[in-house]
Design a protein around this motif. Structure first.
Motif, PDB file in Angstrom:
ATOM      1  N   ALA A 287       0.831  -1.191   0.000  1.00 49.74           N
ATOM      2  CA  ALA A 287       0.000   0.000   0.000  1.00 49.74           C
ATOM      3  C   ALA A 287       0.870   1.248   0.000  1.00 49.74           C
ATOM      4  O   ALA A 287       1.983   1.253   0.512  1.00 49.74           O
ATOM      5  CB  ALA A 287      -0.904  -0.001   1.228  1.00 49.74           C
ATOM      6  N   ALA A 288       0.363   2.313  -0.587  1.00 50.29           N
ATOM      7  CA  ALA A 288       1.100   3.574  -0.658  1.00 50.29           C
ATOM      8  C   ALA A 288       0.102   4.703  -0.866  1.00 50.29           C
ATOM      9  O   ALA A 288      -0.991   4.484  -1.397  1.00 50.29           O
ATOM     10  CB  ALA A 288       2.110   3.547  -1.803  1.00 50.29           C
ATOM     11  N   PRO A 289       0.453   5.921  -0.451  1.00 54.71           N
ATOM     12  CA  PRO A 289      -0.461   7.042  -0.686  1.00 54.71           C
ATOM     13  C   PRO A 289      -0.571   7.335  -2.181  1.00 54.71           C
ATOM     14  O   PRO A 289       0.310   6.973  -2.962  1.00 54.71           O
ATOM     15  CB  PRO A 289       0.210   8.200   0.059  1.00 54.71           C
ATOM     16  N   PRO A 290      -1.669   7.973  -2.601  1.00 56.45           N
ATOM     17  CA  PRO A 290      -1.798   8.310  -4.019  1.00 56.45           C
ATOM     18  C   PRO A 290      -0.621   9.154  -4.497  1.00 56.45           C
ATOM     19  O   PRO A 290      -0.092   9.987  -3.764  1.00 56.45           O
ATOM     20  CB  PRO A 290      -3.109   9.109  -4.068  1.00 56.45           C
ATOM     21  N   CYS A 291      -0.215   8.942  -5.760  1.00 57.22           N
ATOM     22  CA  CYS A 291       0.897   9.695  -6.346  1.00 57.22           C
ATOM     23  C   CYS A 291       0.526   9.997  -7.793  1.00 57.22           C
ATOM     24  O   CYS A 291       0.921   9.278  -8.717  1.00 57.22           O
ATOM     25  CB  CYS A 291       2.192   8.895  -6.248  1.00 57.22           C
ATOM     26  N   VAL A 292      -0.260  11.058  -7.979  1.00 59.26           N
ATOM     27  CA  VAL A 292      -0.860  11.380  -9.264  1.00 59.26           C
ATOM     28  C   VAL A 292      -0.323  12.705  -9.780  1.00 59.26           C
ATOM     29  O   VAL A 292      -0.288  13.695  -9.036  1.00 59.26           O
ATOM     30  CB  VAL A 292      -2.398  11.443  -9.149  1.00 59.26           C
ATOM     31  N   THR A 293       0.093  12.729 -11.032  1.00 57.10           N
ATOM     32  CA  THR A 293       0.506  13.968 -11.695  1.00 57.10           C
ATOM     33  C   THR A 293      -0.697  14.535 -12.438  1.00 57.10           C
ATOM     34  O   THR A 293      -1.208  13.905 -13.369  1.00 57.10           O
ATOM     35  CB  THR A 293       1.656  13.700 -12.686  1.00 57.10           C
ATOM     36  N   ASP A 294      -1.168  15.704 -12.027  1.00 57.36           N
ATOM     37  CA  ASP A 294      -2.414  16.246 -12.577  1.00 57.36           C
ATOM     38  C   ASP A 294      -2.302  16.605 -14.048  1.00 57.36           C
ATOM     39  O   ASP A 294      -3.188  16.299 -14.837  1.00 57.36           O
ATOM     40  CB  ASP A 294      -2.841  17.482 -11.766  1.00 57.36           C
ATOM     41  N   GLU A 295      -1.222  17.275 -14.450  1.00 56.11           N
ATOM     42  CA  GLU A 295      -1.056  17.716 -15.837  1.00 56.11           C
ATOM     43  C   GLU A 295       0.301  17.238 -16.350  1.00 56.11           C
ATOM     44  O   GLU A 295       1.262  17.996 -16.437  1.00 56.11           O
ATOM     45  CB  GLU A 295      -1.177  19.231 -15.937  1.00 56.11           C
ATOM     46  N   PRO A 296       0.399  15.939 -16.692  1.00 53.47           N
ATOM     47  CA  PRO A 296       1.703  15.388 -17.079  1.00 53.47           C
ATOM     48  C   PRO A 296       2.202  15.936 -18.408  1.00 53.47           C
ATOM     49  O   PRO A 296       1.429  16.316 -19.284  1.00 53.47           O
ATOM     50  CB  PRO A 296       1.430  13.880 -17.175  1.00 53.47           C
ATOM     51  N   THR A 297       3.512  15.982 -18.520  1.00 50.43           N
ATOM     52  CA  THR A 297       4.191  16.347 -19.761  1.00 50.43           C
ATOM     53  C   THR A 297       5.046  15.159 -20.194  1.00 50.43           C
ATOM     54  O   THR A 297       5.197  14.181 -19.437  1.00 50.43           O
ATOM     55  CB  THR A 297       5.082  17.582 -19.551  1.00 50.43           C
ATOM     56  N   PRO A 298       5.634  15.185 -21.369  1.00 47.99           N
ATOM     57  CA  PRO A 298       6.501  14.080 -21.788  1.00 47.99           C
ATOM     58  C   PRO A 298       7.714  13.873 -20.885  1.00 47.99           C
ATOM     59  O   PRO A 298       8.360  12.827 -20.973  1.00 47.99           O
ATOM     60  CB  PRO A 298       6.920  14.484 -23.206  1.00 47.99           C
ATOM     61  N   THR A 299       8.038  14.852 -20.038  1.00 48.24           N
ATOM     62  CA  THR A 299       9.199  14.708 -19.149  1.00 48.24           C
ATOM     63  C   THR A 299       8.787  14.562 -17.683  1.00 48.24           C
ATOM     64  O   THR A 299       9.620  14.695 -16.793  1.00 48.24           O
ATOM     65  CB  THR A 299      10.139  15.915 -19.294  1.00 48.24           C
ATOM     66  N   SER A 300       7.507  14.271 -17.419  1.00 53.13           N
ATOM     67  CA  SER A 300       7.037  14.111 -16.039  1.00 53.13           C
ATOM     68  C   SER A 300       7.413  12.731 -15.501  1.00 53.13           C
ATOM     69  O   SER A 300       7.201  11.712 -16.161  1.00 53.13           O
ATOM     70  CB  SER A 300       5.524  14.288 -15.972  1.00 53.13           C
ATOM     71  N   LEU A 301       7.951  12.708 -14.300  1.00 54.13           N
ATOM     72  CA  LEU A 301       8.256  11.479 -13.583  1.00 54.13           C
ATOM     73  C   LEU A 301       7.581  11.521 -12.213  1.00 54.13           C
ATOM     74  O   LEU A 301       7.352  12.595 -11.662  1.00 54.13           O
ATOM     75  CB  LEU A 301       9.766  11.299 -13.383  1.00 54.13           C
ATOM     76  N   SER A 302       7.289  10.367 -11.672  1.00 55.98           N
ATOM     77  CA  SER A 302       6.821  10.278 -10.290  1.00 55.98           C
ATOM     78  C   SER A 302       7.476   9.071  -9.647  1.00 55.98           C
ATOM     79  O   SER A 302       7.829   8.099 -10.333  1.00 55.98           O
ATOM     80  CB  SER A 302       5.294  10.158 -10.226  1.00 55.98           C
ATOM     81  N   ALA A 303       7.651   9.130  -8.338  1.00 53.41           N
ATOM     82  CA  ALA A 303       8.323   8.038  -7.631  1.00 53.41           C
ATOM     83  C   ALA A 303       7.929   8.079  -6.165  1.00 53.41           C
ATOM     84  O   ALA A 303       7.488   9.113  -5.636  1.00 53.41           O
ATOM     85  CB  ALA A 303       9.847   8.148  -7.770  1.00 53.41           C
ATOM     86  N   TYR A 304       8.092   6.943  -5.495  1.00 56.84           N
ATOM     87  CA  TYR A 304       7.926   6.871  -4.045  1.00 56.84           C
ATOM     88  C   TYR A 304       9.305   6.851  -3.383  1.00 56.84           C
ATOM     89  O   TYR A 304      10.265   6.255  -3.904  1.00 56.84           O
ATOM     90  CB  TYR A 304       7.171   5.610  -3.649  1.00 56.84           C
ATOM     91  N   ILE A 305       9.402   7.504  -2.230  1.00 60.86           N
ATOM     92  CA  ILE A 305      10.625   7.486  -1.439  1.00 60.86           C
ATOM     93  C   ILE A 305      10.268   7.141  -0.001  1.00 60.86           C
ATOM     94  O   ILE A 305       9.155   7.406   0.466  1.00 60.86           O
ATOM     95  CB  ILE A 305      11.371   8.838  -1.489  1.00 60.86           C
ATOM     96  N   THR A 306      11.210   6.555   0.700  1.00 61.74           N
ATOM     97  CA  THR A 306      11.058   6.255   2.124  1.00 61.74           C
ATOM     98  C   THR A 306      12.455   6.051   2.690  1.00 61.74           C
ATOM     99  O   THR A 306      13.434   5.965   1.943  1.00 61.74           O
ATOM    100  CB  THR A 306      10.189   5.014   2.351  1.00 61.74           C
ATOM    101  N   GLY A 307      12.575   5.967   3.992  1.00 60.10           N
ATOM    102  CA  GLY A 307      13.901   5.760   4.570  1.00 60.10           C
ATOM    103  C   GLY A 307      13.936   6.008   6.054  1.00 60.10           C
ATOM    104  O   GLY A 307      12.892   6.092   6.722  1.00 60.10           O
ATOM    105  N   TYR A 308      15.140   6.138   6.573  1.00 61.06           N
ATOM    106  CA  TYR A 308      15.373   6.382   7.993  1.00 61.06           C
ATOM    107  C   TYR A 308      16.090   7.720   8.200  1.00 61.06           C
ATOM    108  O   TYR A 308      16.886   8.140   7.367  1.00 61.06           O
ATOM    109  CB  TYR A 308      16.260   5.292   8.604  1.00 61.06           C
ATOM    110  N   SER A 309      15.802   8.338   9.310  1.00 51.40           N
ATOM    111  CA  SER A 309      16.560   9.507   9.742  1.00 51.40           C
ATOM    112  C   SER A 309      16.897   9.347  11.217  1.00 51.40           C
ATOM    113  O   SER A 309      16.006   9.120  12.042  1.00 51.40           O
ATOM    114  CB  SER A 309      15.745  10.791   9.537  1.00 51.40           C
ATOM    115  N   ASN A 310      18.188   9.435  11.527  1.00 50.32           N
ATOM    116  CA  ASN A 310      18.594   9.399  12.920  1.00 50.32           C
ATOM    117  C   ASN A 310      18.269  10.720  13.615  1.00 50.32           C
ATOM    118  O   ASN A 310      18.268  11.778  12.983  1.00 50.32           O
ATOM    119  CB  ASN A 310      20.103   9.147  13.043  1.00 50.32           C
ATOM    120  N   VAL A 311      17.980  10.641  14.899  1.00 48.81           N
ATOM    121  CA  VAL A 311      17.915  11.828  15.746  1.00 48.81           C
ATOM    122  C   VAL A 311      18.994  11.622  16.800  1.00 48.81           C
ATOM    123  O   VAL A 311      18.815  10.889  17.772  1.00 48.81           O
ATOM    124  CB  VAL A 311      16.530  12.009  16.387  1.00 48.81           C
ATOM    125  N   ARG A 312      20.140  12.255  16.571  1.00 43.62           N
ATOM    126  CA  ARG A 312      21.347  11.946  17.346  1.00 43.62           C
ATOM    127  C   ARG A 312      21.147  12.193  18.835  1.00 43.62           C
ATOM    128  O   ARG A 312      21.582  11.402  19.672  1.00 43.62           O
ATOM    129  CB  ARG A 312      22.499  12.795  16.811  1.00 43.62           C
TER     130      ARG A 312
END
Length: 544
Positions: A287-312
């Motif tokens: 599952a993932a949140p919606p990721c929609v490009t409303d007005e795409p062009t020939p150079t439009s890309l979309s992607a999902y990102i996730t990861g970790y961040s330390n809090v030192r």
């Protein structure tokens, strides 16, 4: 994976937003017995306390739903016809904050209990835009899919309403110059935990209300896998189960696969909160949140990102949830440097996208504050400036080396804090006083405070690429300083120094994983890059 440049889009597979998934284990796998069930209808109004711009105010939350009136062990329990209605009191500052119209989303945490075991599910709902009344209460009604439940253990299963998060996206009136800022409202039940009335109690067993099966369950006919293995439980036909145990995601208490999941693990195996797959969603796609490009062009890309961040300062890490980023690629340019090396430079720009806002979904993190006090906070990374992507491919036969710098202006917002289970009211405007800051390798060209992430890759001639490439995804790393906080506190209490002392400081390592991009505007089928409705197919998992 491929180098810079739009990549083709695959054949389309329909997708829609899915509900939260979390797996909490209780007992060994048992076969289900068929039980004829009726319907248990719930319609209850509960007192809540919500933190509005003017401070804490009483509110009423009405919840309606339908459940089976009983179930057998192993049988799916799916709430249906779920609505959440929030009645906020009349408040002049609330009306001023929202403008003329508002669109609402609710996330209701539901405590699930059976015998001595506990879990949590999140009921998410959305509402159509409505007019904000000039006077009187603001009433918001949301609907949406909710997780199903399955337990292999006999005994009454109770569901109780807990914390409620309310996101309000305002709309500007005709002729006004700008849309007001979005507002996030945190609400908590008006009663203590012991005084709360369950939403529903579903007996699990053959006899209504007995909590006991009519006949002893028989063991599986063939040996099962280890109880800790997800394969020891067949998935529901309408969904999938995701294993989560206490302290997953390296002590964050969250399931890295789905940032929206809320859970509190309690045993070894048995109780399952099931994420329903959308019709047509590719099998096995998380599952993932919606990721929609409303007005795409020939150079439009979309992607999902996730990861970790330390809090030192807190000696811990938090999961940055699966988030959508929309990218517009620039024109690639071949450049020969003074040393004779040839480079392919591609500048791009992008933005986070969550419900029309430039931010991540809200996410929770749990730490030991000052080394001894357990604290849980709900946070958002909010984009406040440009997000640039600069790709530089060094063309060297036979290996082409790639470096990609991502620079962005993000502030960290804190919405809800609990210390030792007690609410610490930080108010609606608690955030870092300036953007998160990273060491900048080229400060003359890129001045100001911003986050810097670096991805390195290698394109081997005739083979797949390794490491990070914009279109193929991969790991991005960086180091960030968390600035001091401002605007924290309510009712005249200033909590800026407390949050600054607990969280702010340098040396916080970030490791983000970007998935394969979807070339939104290129209508050429390519396996595994886009869903049918032009959203990213690949949903990455966070990695250390």
């Amino acid at each position: 994976m491929r180098g810079p440049g739009p990549t083709p889009r695959p054949s389309r597979i329909r997708a829609r937003g899915a509900t939260i998934a979390a797996f909490v284990a209780l007992a060994p796998l048992l076969p289900a017995a068929a039980v004829a069930v009726g319907t248990l209808r719930v319609d209850t109004a509960l007192p809540y306390v919500c933190t509005l711009p003017s401070g804490q105010q009483p509110a009423t939350v009405r919840i309606t739903a339908a459940f089976p009136d009983r179930a057998a062990p192993g049988e799916e329990i799916r709430p249906t016809d779920v609505t959440t209605t929030v009645e906020l009191p009349a408040a002049a500052d609330l009306t001023a904050s929202l403008g003329s119209t508002v669109r609402a989303e609710t996330r209701l945490t539901v405590d699930v209990a059976q015998n001595e075991q506990r879990a949590q599910a999140t009921w998410s709902g959305t509402a159509q835009p409505l007019d904000v009344p000039a006077e009187g209460p603001l009433v918001l009604t949301t609907t949406g899919d909710v997780p199903a439940l399955t337990t292999d253990t006999a005994g009454d299963l109770t569901l109780t309403a807990a914390d409620l998060a309310l996101d309000l996206a305002p709309g500007a009136a005709a002729g006004t110059p700008a849309t007001p800022a979005s507002l996030s409202v945190a609400c908590v039940p008006g009663q203590d935990a012991e005084g709360r009335t369950p939403l529903a109690t579903v007996p699990v067993g053959a006899g209504p209300g007995t909590g006991e099966p009519s006949t002893p369950p028989t063991p599986p006919s063939s040996p099962s896998t280890s109880p800790s293995s997800p394969s020891s439980r067949p998935p529901s036909p309408s969904g999938r189960t995701v294993p989560v145990r206490p302290g997953t995601a390296e002590g964050t208490g969250r399931a890295p696969k789905d940032p929206r999941a809320g859970q509190r693990a309690g045993g070894d195996e048995g109780l399952t909160v099931t994420d329903e797959d959308a019709p047509g969603t590719p099998a096995g796609r998380p599952a993932a949140p919606p990721c929609v490009t409303d007005e795409p062009t020939p150079t439009s890309l979309s992607a999902y990102i996730t990861g970790y961040s330390n809090v030192r300062k807190l000696n811990g890490a938090t999961v940055i949830p699966v988030s959508c980023v929309l990218i517009e690629q620039g024109q690639p340019e071949f450049v020969i440097q003074p040393d004779g090396s040839m480079h392919l430079l591609t500048p791009s720009v992008g933005k986070l996208s969550y419900q029309g806002r430039k931010q991540t979904p809200p996410f929770k993190a749990t730490f030991l504050t000052f080394g001894f006090a357990p604290a849980t906070a709900t946070m958002i990374l909010e984009q406040t400036g440009p997000l640039t992507v600069d790709s530089d491919v060094l063309l060297v036969f036979p290996d082409n080396l790639s470096e990609t710098y991502i620079r962005a202006r993000f502030v960290l917002r804190v919405l809800d804090v609990r210390v030792n289970g007690t609410l610490l009211d930080v108010g609606p405007d608690c955030r870092t006083e300036k953007p998160l800051t990273s060491p900048e390798p080229d400060p003359v060209k890129h001045p100001g405070d911003h986050l810097v992430l670096l991805g390195k890759g290698q394109l081997l001639n005739g083979t797949d690429a390794t490491g990070y490439l914009l279109t193929g995804g991969g790991p991005l790393t960086g180091e960030v300083s968390i600035p001091a906080f401002k605007g924290c506190g309510a009712g005249g209490e200033n909590l800026d120094r407390l949050l600054t002392a607990a969280i702010s400081g340098p040396g916080n390592h970030i490791r983000q994983i970007q998935g394969q991009t979807c070339a939104v505007g290129v209508d050429v089928p390519t396996e595994g890059q886009c869903t049918e409705d032009r959203q990213p197919y690949v949903v990455p998992k966070p990695e250390r």
